[in-house]
Design a protein around this motif. Structure first.
Motif, mmCIF file in Angstrom:
data_model
loop_
_atom_site.group_PDB
_atom_site.id
_atom_site.type_symbol
_atom_site.label_atom_id
_atom_site.label_comp_id
_atom_site.label_asym_id
_atom_site.label_seq_id
_atom_site.Cartn_x
_atom_site.Cartn_y
_atom_site.Cartn_z
ATOM 1 N N PRO A 1 0.669 -1.129 -0.023
ATOM 2 C CA PRO A 1 0.078 -0.052 -0.027
ATOM 3 C C PRO A 1 0.874 1.341 0.104
ATOM 4 C CG PRO A 1 -0.823 -1.656 1.547
ATOM 5 C CD PRO A 1 0.486 -2.259 1.170
ATOM 6 N N LEU A 2 0.719 2.164 -1.088
ATOM 7 C CA LEU A 2 1.387 3.460 -0.858
ATOM 8 C C LEU A 2 1.124 4.164 0.116
ATOM 9 C CD1 LEU A 2 0.975 4.377 -4.831
ATOM 10 C CD2 LEU A 2 3.030 3.391 -3.508
ATOM 11 N N SER A 3 -0.018 3.998 0.727
ATOM 12 C CA SER A 3 -0.274 4.814 1.950
ATOM 13 C C SER A 3 0.633 4.444 3.171
ATOM 14 C CB SER A 3 -1.813 4.662 2.290
ATOM 15 O OG SER A 3 -1.998 3.222 2.568
ATOM 16 N N LYS A 4 1.405 3.366 3.003
ATOM 17 C CA LYS A 4 2.431 3.153 4.134
ATOM 18 C C LYS A 4 3.872 4.110 3.848
ATOM 19 C CE LYS A 4 2.646 -0.816 6.097
ATOM 20 N NZ LYS A 4 1.938 -0.791 7.480
ATOM 21 N N GLY A 5 3.597 4.558 2.800
ATOM 22 C CA GLY A 5 4.936 5.370 2.198
ATOM 23 C C GLY A 5 4.694 6.679 2.759
ATOM 24 N N THR A 6 5.537 7.718 2.029
ATOM 25 C CA THR A 6 5.852 8.957 2.501
ATOM 26 C C THR A 6 5.394 9.995 1.319
ATOM 27 O OG1 THR A 6 7.831 9.150 1.982
ATOM 28 C CG2 THR A 6 7.392 8.984 4.229
ATOM 29 N N LEU A 7 5.016 11.103 1.658
ATOM 30 C CA LEU A 7 4.790 12.180 0.575
ATOM 31 C C LEU A 7 5.990 13.224 0.390
ATOM 32 C CD1 LEU A 7 2.665 13.328 -1.313
ATOM 33 C CD2 LEU A 7 1.734 14.558 0.312
ATOM 34 N N TYR A 8 6.789 13.417 -0.728
ATOM 35 C CA TYR A 8 7.894 13.971 -0.811
ATOM 36 C C TYR A 8 7.660 14.870 -2.064
ATOM 37 C CZ TYR A 8 12.515 15.246 -1.335
ATOM 38 O OH TYR A 8 13.993 15.925 -1.614
ATOM 39 N N ASN A 9 7.784 16.000 -2.047
ATOM 40 C CA ASN A 9 7.603 17.190 -3.279
ATOM 41 C C ASN A 9 6.553 16.741 -4.197
ATOM 42 O OD1 ASN A 9 9.905 18.512 -3.063
ATOM 43 N ND2 ASN A 9 11.250 17.613 -4.206
ATOM 44 N N VAL B 1 6.142 8.281 -2.345
ATOM 45 C CA VAL B 1 7.362 7.503 -2.298
ATOM 46 C C VAL B 1 7.038 6.276 -1.579
ATOM 47 C CG1 VAL B 1 9.858 7.204 -1.546
ATOM 48 C CG2 VAL B 1 8.914 9.588 -1.877
ATOM 49 N N CYS B 2 6.999 4.966 -2.193
ATOM 50 C CA CYS B 2 6.623 3.751 -1.591
ATOM 51 C C CYS B 2 7.540 3.429 -0.453
ATOM 52 C CB CYS B 2 6.819 2.623 -2.638
ATOM 53 S SG CYS B 2 6.493 1.189 -2.045
ATOM 54 N N GLY B 3 7.061 3.050 0.360
ATOM 55 C CA GLY B 3 7.660 2.848 1.768
ATOM 56 C C GLY B 3 8.563 1.444 1.688
ATOM 57 N N TYR B 4 8.384 0.771 0.719
ATOM 58 C CA TYR B 4 9.382 -0.495 0.430
ATOM 59 C C TYR B 4 10.587 -0.471 -0.161
ATOM 60 C CZ TYR B 4 9.369 -5.620 0.693
ATOM 61 O OH TYR B 4 9.767 -6.786 1.110
ATOM 62 N N HIS B 5 10.630 0.264 -1.503
ATOM 63 C CA HIS B 5 11.627 0.122 -2.262
ATOM 64 C C HIS B 5 11.878 1.674 -2.974
ATOM 65 C CE1 HIS B 5 10.564 -4.097 -2.579
ATOM 66 N NE2 HIS B 5 11.940 -4.185 -1.997
ATOM 67 N N GLY B 6 11.226 2.670 -2.615
ATOM 68 C CA GLY B 6 11.313 4.040 -2.789
ATOM 69 C C GLY B 6 10.772 4.365 -4.345
ATOM 70 N N LEU B 7 10.207 3.475 -5.099
ATOM 71 C CA LEU B 7 9.470 3.942 -6.139
ATOM 72 C C LEU B 7 8.788 5.116 -5.933
ATOM 73 C CD1 LEU B 7 9.884 0.757 -6.893
ATOM 74 C CD2 LEU B 7 8.518 1.234 -8.784
ATOM 75 N N GLU B 8 8.714 6.050 -6.839
ATOM 76 C CA GLU B 8 7.934 7.522 -6.664
ATOM 77 C C GLU B 8 6.823 7.649 -7.932
ATOM 78 O OE1 GLU B 8 11.755 9.963 -4.800
ATOM 79 O OE2 GLU B 8 10.760 10.831 -6.643
ATOM 80 N N TYR B 9 5.787 8.032 -7.399
ATOM 81 C CA TYR B 9 4.619 8.259 -8.265
ATOM 82 C C TYR B 9 4.280 9.735 -8.260
ATOM 83 C CZ TYR B 9 4.523 3.239 -8.052
ATOM 84 O OH TYR B 9 5.085 2.136 -8.147
ATOM 85 N N ASN B 10 4.107 10.315 -9.427
ATOM 86 C CA ASN B 10 3.425 11.689 -9.349
ATOM 87 C C ASN B 10 1.935 11.597 -9.260
ATOM 88 O OD1 ASN B 10 2.490 11.245 -11.979
ATOM 89 N ND2 ASN B 10 4.080 12.633 -12.908
ATOM 90 N N SER B 11 1.121 12.871 -9.300
ATOM 91 C CA SER B 11 -0.099 12.956 -9.178
ATOM 92 C C SER B 11 -0.888 12.162 -10.162
ATOM 93 C CB SER B 11 -0.692 14.211 -8.780
ATOM 94 O OG SER B 11 -0.302 15.250 -10.072
ATOM 95 N N ASP B 12 -0.352 12.034 -11.399
ATOM 96 C CA ASP B 12 -0.949 11.145 -12.386
ATOM 97 C C ASP B 12 -0.990 9.838 -12.211
ATOM 98 O OD1 ASP B 12 -1.447 13.657 -13.631
ATOM 99 O OD2 ASP B 12 0.308 13.503 -14.950
ATOM 100 N N GLY B 13 -0.181 9.497 -11.338
ATOM 101 C CA GLY B 13 -0.128 7.884 -11.036
ATOM 102 C C GLY B 13 1.419 7.323 -12.039
ATOM 103 N N ARG B 14 2.031 8.234 -12.665
ATOM 104 C CA ARG B 14 3.298 7.877 -13.322
ATOM 105 C C ARG B 14 4.506 7.705 -12.378
ATOM 106 N NH1 ARG B 14 2.475 6.086 -17.976
ATOM 107 N NH2 ARG B 14 4.953 6.732 -18.331
#
Lengths: 352, 330
Positions: free
Chosen positions: A63-71, A75-88
């Motif tokens: 769940p991405l909700s277990k990650g953090t919000l940065y800029n 940021v996924c709380g597991y391996h750090g993949l990042e997604y923008n507001s479009d989900g990209r």
């Protein structure tokens, strides 16, 4: 269109705006919510735009909700993949490129009438004009507030509950319910997208709640004309126009100047088949600058709705315990039945 | 998001040639079609040298209830057998297909869209164009590049749908398309949807990356089919196992390695994940990198090679593989 049954099939259409949060709940931090069986993560960008993404990382589904919000990115709380507001996906660890198919679903979002609304179905159909009309919730001529209750029952049980206020007599005795509600006749009208239940109780003693509200506007001790006009807007919004006016001053004919008027605004979002997000507010058009009145009303209604919550959750459990049983319907259920039939038609249309 | 494929049997219920080398095939699953969003594709099981392999084909147009899926298949001279098999299908034949999935999802959060298609890459963009054109508040521009009029499917359909918003480029008569010009049509909020042969995609992506527009506004669909050079057989030397193998023009290094007993790892088999990489120790000729995993710099260095898609032209390659066992056994 055949019979309207009260079975618990997949009960919600996907092509509709559903309230997912109060506007103030969506902040610059991650918030997890479930709508139509889909786990979602919500946040607000630094520009103030609310964002709703699928709450599962493309990579390993955490769940991405277990990650953090940065800029403004999740940021996924597991391996750090990042997604923008479009989900990209905008970052992948230990590689110079980004997999072209890496994305999570981003849902259409609108903020309106103090709620954040999400569209779970075909995004091409997500027309902002289709957001249910709950304008009283941010209309300067009205004041009020409300809450979110997470009720452990199918959302349609809440709609049923609101579409027939006879229950006030028994569930809310001592506040808004008395014999007058259960005894007064009512009318039900409907069209393709809405159903309305109209109940006038003329020349009655006001119940304690309304007596005190009327007292905030005028000194009056006598009988009143009381109304409850319940309007269902498919699939899950119920706005209830309620109030009392001095007996015989023309309220039934349209002159409510000698009375007090409130709206109980309800929009009940299916979360799972067994849970819902019940957003409600109580707004009034009198005593507009009295913040204590607002707080009192919010807390008072909150207590009343806790009584409903108790009934609704017990009802859901009883449904689960009696899987082969269906409901019987009475005359008082007409509004609820039209609401269900309209929603059934929406669901059926999507499944064809 | 990746979904497990659900395979169903489907009947070929319509075949029509829609361009010189393009066959349109209509497929009706026995269990009925399922709704899909534009940009979706289906996977098809195709027998290649008696082994079942999976090929992906974009769905043409929007989902319509009770209507078969439509795909369009280009006959490729260098086909590994996928397109030749598809071209042999006849009305009434039954094949295995997957439910639709979408890796090329249309985002509706903009009002400004640039669609760029090269050749058979038009297939996912037909439905995308049609959906976008329905909403008059969308600004849509499509650039469709192909050899000539007879070689390009769906030209009339797109003209009807997009009118003056469609720019057609015939490379046979007009020469190579200047991708710089395409990028000039974009603005700050433009979303670019791109599908076509690798050289075109690389050129457009490169121009886009050098432009001022956000990198995340570009979406492209790959099926890992094309490269700079026509495929040809190439020799591969693996000193660790004292092996020399020939990768056939219709085969991949990945398959060839597995075939001789070198275990390999893969996920996408279309040059996106990077799991099947091998190290290049030496090479002659030209390395035709066909993947999307390595960056341009990494491709220039020629140290790594995506074995599922990349090839060597006019030369040979000496590699180290990730498997380090003492012997290989078949």
């Amino acid at each position: 269109m055949g019979t309207t049954t009260f079975t618990m099939n997949q009960s919600f259409p996907m092509n509709a705006w559903y309230a997912v949060a109060w506007d103030v709940e969506v902040k610059k931090e991650l918030l997890a919510r479930t709508v139509c069986n889909k786990k979602l993560v919500l946040y607000r960008t630094s520009k103030g735009t609310p964002v709703v993404l699928e709450d599962a990382c493309w990579h390993r589904l955490l769940p991405l909700s277990k990650g953090t919000l940065y800029n403004d990115k999740v940021v996924c709380g597991y391996h750090g993949l990042e997604y923008n507001s479009d989900g990209r996906c905008t970052f992948m660890p230990s590689q110079e490129t980004i997999n072209p198919s890496a994305c999570v679903k981003s849902y259409p979002v609108v903020q309106k009438h103090r709620f954040v609304w999400v569209w779970m179905g075909n995004p091409a159909l997500a027309d902002e004009a289709k957001v249910p009309d709950i304008h009283w919730n941010d209309d300067p001529e009205w004041i009020g507030d409300g809450k979110l209750i997470e009720v452990k029952c199918n959302y349609r049980l809440v709609v049923d509950n609101l579409m027939d206020l006879t229950h006030e007599t028994f569930v809310h005795a001592g506040s808004i319910g008395d014999r007058n509600v259960a005894e007064a006749p009512f009318d039900v009208v409907h069209d393709e997208n809405s159903a309305t239940v109209i109940r006038w109780m003329k020349g009655i003693d006001p119940p304690p709640f309304w007596k005190s509200q009327l007292g905030k506007k005028m000194k009056y001790e006598g009988k009143v004309d009381r109304w409850q006009i319940i309007k269902f807007e498919a699939p899950c919004t119920v706005n209830i126009d309620v109030g009392v006016a001095v007996e015989g001053t023309g309220a039934p004919e349209g002159d409510r100047s000698q009375g007090v008027n409130g709206y109980v605004l309800n929009t009940i979002t299916p979360s799972t088949e067994q849970t819902c997000l019940y957003f409600w507010a109580f707004v009034r058009n009198y005593n507009l600058h009295d913040q204590s009145n607002t707080t009192e009303l919010r807390e008072g209604v909150s207590k009343i709705f806790a009584q409903d919550e108790d009934i609704l959750e017990a009802q859901q459990q009883a449904i689960n315990a009696n899987p082969n049983r269906e409901f019987y319907n009475l005359n008082i259920d007409a509004g609820a039945m039209w609401a269900r039939r309209i929603t059934d038609a929406m669901v059926a249309k999507e499944q064809n | 998001m990746r979904y497990r494929n659900i395979w169903v049997e489907a009947e070929v219920c319509g075949i029509a040639q829609v361009a010189e080398n393009v066959m349109e095939i209509k497929l009706q699953p026995q269990v009925g079609t399922v709704p899909f969003s534009v940009g979706s594709h289906i996977d098809v099981m195709v027998p290649i040298n008696e082994v079942m392999e999976v090929r992906s084909y974009s769905l043409v147009g929007e989902y319509t209830p009770n209507t078969p899926y439509t795909i369009a298949v280009k006959k490729l001279p260098s086909s590994r057998g996928g397109s030749s098999y598809m071209w042999m299908l006849e009305q009434g034949n039954r094949i295995k297909i997957s439910h639709p999935t979408n890796n090329f999802e249309l985002a509706y959060n903009s009002k400004n869209y640039l669609l760029v298609a090269g050749g058979i890459g038009i297939t996912p963009l037909v439905g995308i164009a049609e959906v976008l054109a329905k909403d008059p508040s969308n600004k849509v521009q499509m650039f469709y590049i192909g050899k000539n009029e007879t070689d390009m499917p769906y030209l009339e359909r797109l003209k009807n749908c997009l009118d003056s918003r469609l720019t057609i480029h015939f490379s046979e008569s007009m020469g190579t398309c200047d991708t710089q010009e395409i990028i000039k049509l974009a603005g700050e909020d433009t979303l670019l949807y791109l599908c076509g042969p690798l050289p075109l995609m690389n050129a457009v992506r490169k121009n886009w990356e050098q432009s001022e527009w956000p990198n995340t506004h570009i979406r492209f669909e790959t099926f890992g089919a094309s490269g700079k050079m026509a495929p040809q057989a190439f020799k591969v030397i693996i000193p660790r196992y004292n092996l020399e193998i020939l990768v056939d023009e219709n085969d991949t290094l990945f398959n060839a390695l597995e075939h001789v007993g070198i275990p390999m790892m893969s996920d996408c088999l279309k040059g996106e994940c990077g799991l099947c990489m091998v190290d290049i120790l030496e090479h002659s000729g030209i390395i035709d990198h066909r993947d999307f995993f390595l960056s341009d710099d990494q491709k220039e260095e020629n140290h790594k090679f995506c074995s599922c898609v990349s090839r060597v032209a006019n030369g040979a390659i000496t590699i180290e593989v990730p498997y380090q066992g003492e012997t290989i056994s078949k």
